[in-house]
Design an enzyme around this catalytic site. Structure first.
Site, PDB file in Angstrom:
ATOM      1  N   LYS A 117       0.767  -1.393  -0.031  1.00 31.49           N
ATOM      2  CA  LYS A 117       0.103  -0.010  -0.130  1.00 31.49           C
ATOM      3  C   LYS A 117       0.838   1.156  -0.114  1.00 31.49           C
ATOM      4  O   LYS A 117       1.698   1.339   0.912  1.00 31.49           O
ATOM      5  CB  LYS A 117      -0.836   0.113   1.345  1.00 31.49           C
ATOM      6  CG  LYS A 117      -1.689   1.252   1.640  1.00 31.49           C
ATOM      7  CD  LYS A 117      -2.562   1.471   2.670  1.00 31.49           C
ATOM      8  CE  LYS A 117      -3.051   2.727   2.854  1.00 31.49           C
ATOM      9  NZ  LYS A 117      -3.878   2.626   4.316  1.00 31.49           N
ATOM     10  N   ASP A 151      -2.391  10.320   3.387  1.00 31.51           N
ATOM     11  CA  ASP A 151      -3.786  10.076   3.741  1.00 31.51           C
ATOM     12  C   ASP A 151      -4.844  10.841   4.322  1.00 31.51           C
ATOM     13  O   ASP A 151      -4.494  11.171   5.628  1.00 31.51           O
ATOM     14  CB  ASP A 151      -3.943   8.585   4.457  1.00 31.51           C
ATOM     15  CG  ASP A 151      -5.251   7.966   4.587  1.00 31.51           C
ATOM     16  OD1 ASP A 151      -6.183   8.748   3.892  1.00 31.51           O
ATOM     17  OD2 ASP A 151      -5.518   7.104   5.280  1.00 31.51           O
ATOM     18  N   LYS A 194      -9.850  13.259   8.056  1.00 33.11           N
ATOM     19  CA  LYS A 194      -9.338  12.950   8.977  1.00 33.11           C
ATOM     20  C   LYS A 194      -9.369  14.034   9.926  1.00 33.11           C
ATOM     21  O   LYS A 194      -9.118  15.377   9.422  1.00 33.11           O
ATOM     22  CB  LYS A 194      -7.933  12.226   9.027  1.00 33.11           C
ATOM     23  CG  LYS A 194      -7.929  10.901   8.703  1.00 33.11           C
ATOM     24  CD  LYS A 194      -6.595  10.473   8.498  1.00 33.11           C
ATOM     25  CE  LYS A 194      -6.287   9.072   7.965  1.00 33.11           C
ATOM     26  NZ  LYS A 194      -6.911   7.959   8.784  1.00 33.11           N
ATOM     27  N   ASP A 233       1.765   6.293   5.454  1.00 27.73           N
ATOM     28  CA  ASP A 233       0.846   5.352   5.087  1.00 27.73           C
ATOM     29  C   ASP A 233       1.241   4.862   3.777  1.00 27.73           C
ATOM     30  O   ASP A 233       0.429   3.887   2.931  1.00 27.73           O
ATOM     31  CB  ASP A 233      -0.644   6.139   4.707  1.00 27.73           C
ATOM     32  CG  ASP A 233      -1.822   5.338   4.767  1.00 27.73           C
ATOM     33  OD1 ASP A 233      -1.647   4.449   5.347  1.00 27.73           O
ATOM     34  OD2 ASP A 233      -2.922   5.679   4.354  1.00 27.73           O
ATOM     35  N   ASP A 240     -11.868   7.229   3.724  1.00 27.55           N
ATOM     36  CA  ASP A 240     -10.794   6.922   4.391  1.00 27.55           C
ATOM     37  C   ASP A 240     -10.327   5.542   4.572  1.00 27.55           C
ATOM     38  O   ASP A 240      -9.383   5.146   5.027  1.00 27.55           O
ATOM     39  CB  ASP A 240     -11.129   7.516   5.940  1.00 27.55           C
ATOM     40  CG  ASP A 240      -9.701   7.712   6.804  1.00 27.55           C
ATOM     41  OD1 ASP A 240      -8.717   7.711   6.044  1.00 27.55           O
ATOM     42  OD2 ASP A 240      -9.800   7.881   7.968  1.00 27.55           O
ATOM     43  N   GLU A 284      -9.390   3.785   2.240  1.00 29.87           N
ATOM     44  CA  GLU A 284      -9.088   3.663   0.734  1.00 29.87           C
ATOM     45  C   GLU A 284      -7.637   2.858   0.709  1.00 29.87           C
ATOM     46  O   GLU A 284      -7.651   2.262  -0.499  1.00 29.87           O
ATOM     47  CB  GLU A 284      -8.320   5.197   0.547  1.00 29.87           C
ATOM     48  CG  GLU A 284      -6.744   5.613   0.924  1.00 29.87           C
ATOM     49  CD  GLU A 284      -6.547   5.505   2.504  1.00 29.87           C
ATOM     50  OE1 GLU A 284      -7.420   5.484   3.340  1.00 29.87           O
ATOM     51  OE2 GLU A 284      -5.461   5.000   2.814  1.00 29.87           O
ATOM     52  N   ARG A 288      -7.675  -0.453   1.133  1.00 31.02           N
ATOM     53  CA  ARG A 288      -8.015  -1.730   0.554  1.00 31.02           C
ATOM     54  C   ARG A 288      -8.524  -1.480  -0.729  1.00 31.02           C
ATOM     55  O   ARG A 288      -8.554  -2.572  -1.580  1.00 31.02           O
ATOM     56  CB  ARG A 288      -9.307  -2.099   1.391  1.00 31.02           C
ATOM     57  CG  ARG A 288     -10.276  -1.270   1.607  1.00 31.02           C
ATOM     58  CD  ARG A 288     -11.212  -1.718   2.915  1.00 31.02           C
ATOM     59  NE  ARG A 288     -10.645  -1.052   4.116  1.00 31.02           N
ATOM     60  CZ  ARG A 288     -11.419  -1.347   5.269  1.00 31.02           C
ATOM     61  NH1 ARG A 288     -12.209  -1.748   5.541  1.00 31.02           N
ATOM     62  NH2 ARG A 288     -10.567  -0.700   6.179  1.00 31.02           N
TER      63      ARG A 288
HETATM   64  N1  BES Z   1      -3.995   4.642   6.899  1.00 32.27           N
HETATM   65  C1  BES Z   1      -5.009   4.412   7.689  1.00 32.27           C
HETATM   66  C2  BES Z   1      -4.858   3.527   8.906  1.00 32.27           C
HETATM   67  C3  BES Z   1      -4.013   3.884   9.766  1.00 32.27           C
HETATM   68  C4  BES Z   1      -4.278   4.971  10.956  1.00 32.27           C
HETATM   69  C5  BES Z   1      -2.589   3.402  10.089  1.00 32.27           C
HETATM   70  C6  BES Z   1      -3.915   5.285  11.933  1.00 32.27           C
HETATM   71  C7  BES Z   1      -1.785   4.166  11.082  1.00 32.27           C
HETATM   72  C8  BES Z   1      -2.488   4.856  12.068  1.00 32.27           C
HETATM   73  C9  BES Z   1      -6.333   3.803   6.851  1.00 32.27           C
HETATM   74  O1  BES Z   1      -6.391   4.360   5.715  1.00 32.27           O
HETATM   75  C10 BES Z   1      -7.521   4.487   7.458  1.00 32.27           C
HETATM   76  O2  BES Z   1      -7.861   5.462   7.456  1.00 32.27           O
HETATM   77  N2  BES Z   1      -8.328   3.304   8.123  1.00 32.27           N
HETATM   78  C11 BES Z   1      -9.474   3.765   8.673  1.00 32.27           C
HETATM   79  C12 BES Z   1     -10.542   2.619   8.286  1.00 32.27           C
HETATM   80  C13 BES Z   1     -11.907   2.907   8.496  1.00 32.27           C
HETATM   81  C14 BES Z   1     -12.206   4.136   8.046  1.00 32.27           C
HETATM   82  C15 BES Z   1     -12.616   1.690   8.464  1.00 32.27           C
HETATM   83  C16 BES Z   1      -9.214   3.857  10.458  1.00 32.27           C
HETATM   84  O3  BES Z   1      -8.501   2.711  10.616  1.00 32.27           O
HETATM   85  O4  BES Z   1      -9.730   4.555  10.953  1.00 32.27           O
HETATM   86 ZN    ZN Z   2      -4.761   4.817   4.693  1.00 31.08          ZN
HETATM   87 MN    MN Z   3      -7.499   6.190   5.243  1.00 26.22          MN
END
Ligand code: BES
Ligand code: ZN
Ligand code: MN
Length: 496
Positions: free
Chosen positions: A268, A273, A280, A291, A350, A352, A354
């Protein structure tokens, strides 16, 4: 100042004879001096033992003592690493001691050093392992980020070279150490670079550099137009709100004469992000430059493999994009048709990672992978579950999961398995598409894995969520380069 990439050499003189700026030895608590420490003690007429007895040398685990000008010893300084109780001194403690020694050397005036730490028995790992691990740990600690921050005048240069007490029979371990260390540095540097520099195009250029450096490496870069032809609508959607267009980066390494099936690593590569329209919160948003930690680690592991010239075939695919809110950005409610033909209802822009991964995974099928492993900073839930100590490993293939977990143990870059049971799949049900892109609050890391599993149906596949392991916050904030160690050990094991 150039950080990292130290020169490793072997030196089979005895420890007291080694003419070095800093000799590094280990001593266990309440135990007779062994190996090089015993040799130094003899050469110094028992001075070392006396210092231990007087308490001037602290043998507790992680405690350190620096000695200067010990009579009878050629080294200018001796760095004594306390190793604590020998029964508790396993591979993890060993790694910690080596890293600590490296950090001290890093901030010290020495420009080269000699380490005897691999003599310290760990119970389960052999001398080759200890030599390799100590070299990698010392090298990692030698790294300092300087790309956008010049060192201060009083900062010391990092070590330029490091020698180890060992005979030529251990050369192979050192060659592996060099490859792994190189992979870590590559990954870390990419992780640390700011998102205005490390864009999808920057990652593509890095891949081109690797192609130039190795004869048996080739690279292909896909841009928006190419992705559109392949119907990669999920990857395109994530990138559509950014002026820094997405890239699909395909690095191919040919280490065998035959056409044996390659291992395929998918990373990824979200270079920043913001969350997109599902924006966010502002606090700590800058951390989302990490990210692309999954991408950085698969590129690093690829470089390590090429450096070691492992006799395997390897393909590394990076799905690089920037997730931005914009007039052109994708939005909650959108339904995307992925390259696989399966449709996805976007509930949260967010989620994204996957989306970029699913198209990259579908693309990977053309390589007929012997194993497909994706690596991603996929979920905040993973940081909640495992903190910064382990990557989450998910797979329906027990043997593959075991191989990855074992590789993580070997590398002291550990993973921990989470289940991918069918039971979780229903959280992804959508009224308007084949699946939603989020599975709700419960088991966020697992439902992300479940989403990906739908794009690896007939594949020997595993998913590694490195959201917590690839970066650290706090005092020594920054990229760790992980899970380069786990991945390279896996590749080395496949080559054996
Ligand atoms: N890149 C983030 C995951 C992340 C968050 C990694 C904090 C390291 C620290 C990912 O793209 C994301 O935002 N995931 C969301 C998914 C949710 C919207 C289902 C998350 O983990 O909040
Ligand atoms: Zn992300
Ligand atoms: Mn995200």
């Amino acid at each position: 100042m150039k950080s990292g990439i130290m020169k490793f050499t072997l030196n089979n003189k005895t420890a007291p004879q080694i003419d070095t700026e800093c000799l590094v030895i280990g001593i266990f608590e309440d135990s007779p001096l062994q190996g090089s420490a015993a040799a130094v003690d003899r050469a110094s007429d028992g001075a070392l033992q006396k210092l231990v007895e007087s308490g001037d040398i602290d043998t507790n685990w992680k405690h350190t003592t620096l000695l200067h000008g010990l009579a009878g010893v050629a080294a200018k300084r001796i760095l004594v690493m306390g190793c604590g109780e020998p029964e508790k001194f396993g591979p993890v403690r060993f790694d910690t001691v080596c890293a600590k020694a490296g950090a001290l050397l890093r901030d010290h005036a020495a420009s080269e050093a000699h380490s005897c730490l691999h003599e310290m028995e760990t119970g389960t790992r052999d001398a080759d392992w200890r030599l390799r691990q100590s070299a990698v740990a010392l090298d990692r600690a030698n790294y300092k980020y300087t790309a956008t921050k010049a060192p201060k005048a009083h900062d010391h240069d990092p070590l330029a070279s490091l020698s180890f007490s060992a005979g030529d029979d251990m050369q192979a371990a050192l060659v592996e150490a060099k490859g792994i260390a190189k992979g870590y540095i590559c990954s870390r540097e990419l992780g640390n670079l700011p998102p205005n520099i490390c864009t999808p195009a920057y990652l593509a250029n890095k891949a081109r550099e690797i192609e130039t450096a190795y004869e048996n490496v080739s690279v292909e870069i896909l841009k928006r137009k190419d992705m559109a032809k392949l119907k990669m609508s999920a990857l395109l959607a994530v990138g559509q709100g950014s002026a820094n267009g997405p890239r699909l980066i395909i690095l191919t390494y040919k280490g065998t004469d035959d056409d044996s099936r390659p291992i395929v690593l998918v990373g990824k590569g979200i270079t920043f992000d913001t969350g997109g329209i599902s924006l966010k919160p502002g606090l700590h948003m800058e951390q989302m430059k990490f990210d692309m930690g999954g991408a950085a680690s698969v590129i690093g592991a690829f470089e390590a493999c090429a450096d070691m010239q492992l006799p395997i075939n390897l393909v590394t695919i990076v799905a690089a994009a920037e997730n931005m809110p914009d007039g052109k950005a994708y939005r909650p409610g959108d339904v995307l048709t992925s390259m696989s033909g399966q449709t996805i209802e976007v509930l949260n822009t967010d989620a994204e990672g996957r989306l970029v991964l699913c198209d990259a995974m579908t693309y990977s099928q053309r390589f007929n992978p012997a194993a497909l492993i994706d690596v991603a900073t996929l979920t905040g839930a993973c940081v909640i579950t495992l903190g910064h100590h382990a990557s989450a490993v998910m797979s329906k293939h027990d043997d593959l999961a075991e191989e990855l977990l074992e590789s993580g143990q070997e590398a002291v870059d550990r993973g921990w398995r989470l289940p991918l049971w069918e039971d979780y799949q229903s959280q992804l049900k959508s009224t308007f598409a084949d699946m939603k892109n989020v599975g709700g609050m419960p088991a966020g890391s697992i439902t992300a894995g479940c989403f990906l599993s739908r794009y690896a149906k007939d594949q020997r596949w595993a998913h590694i969520d490195c959201a917590g392991s690839t970066w650290k916050w706090g005092g020594d904030e920054g990229s760790t380069g992980r899970p380069v160690g786990l991945l390279t050990h896996y590749l080395i094991n496949q080559a054996r």
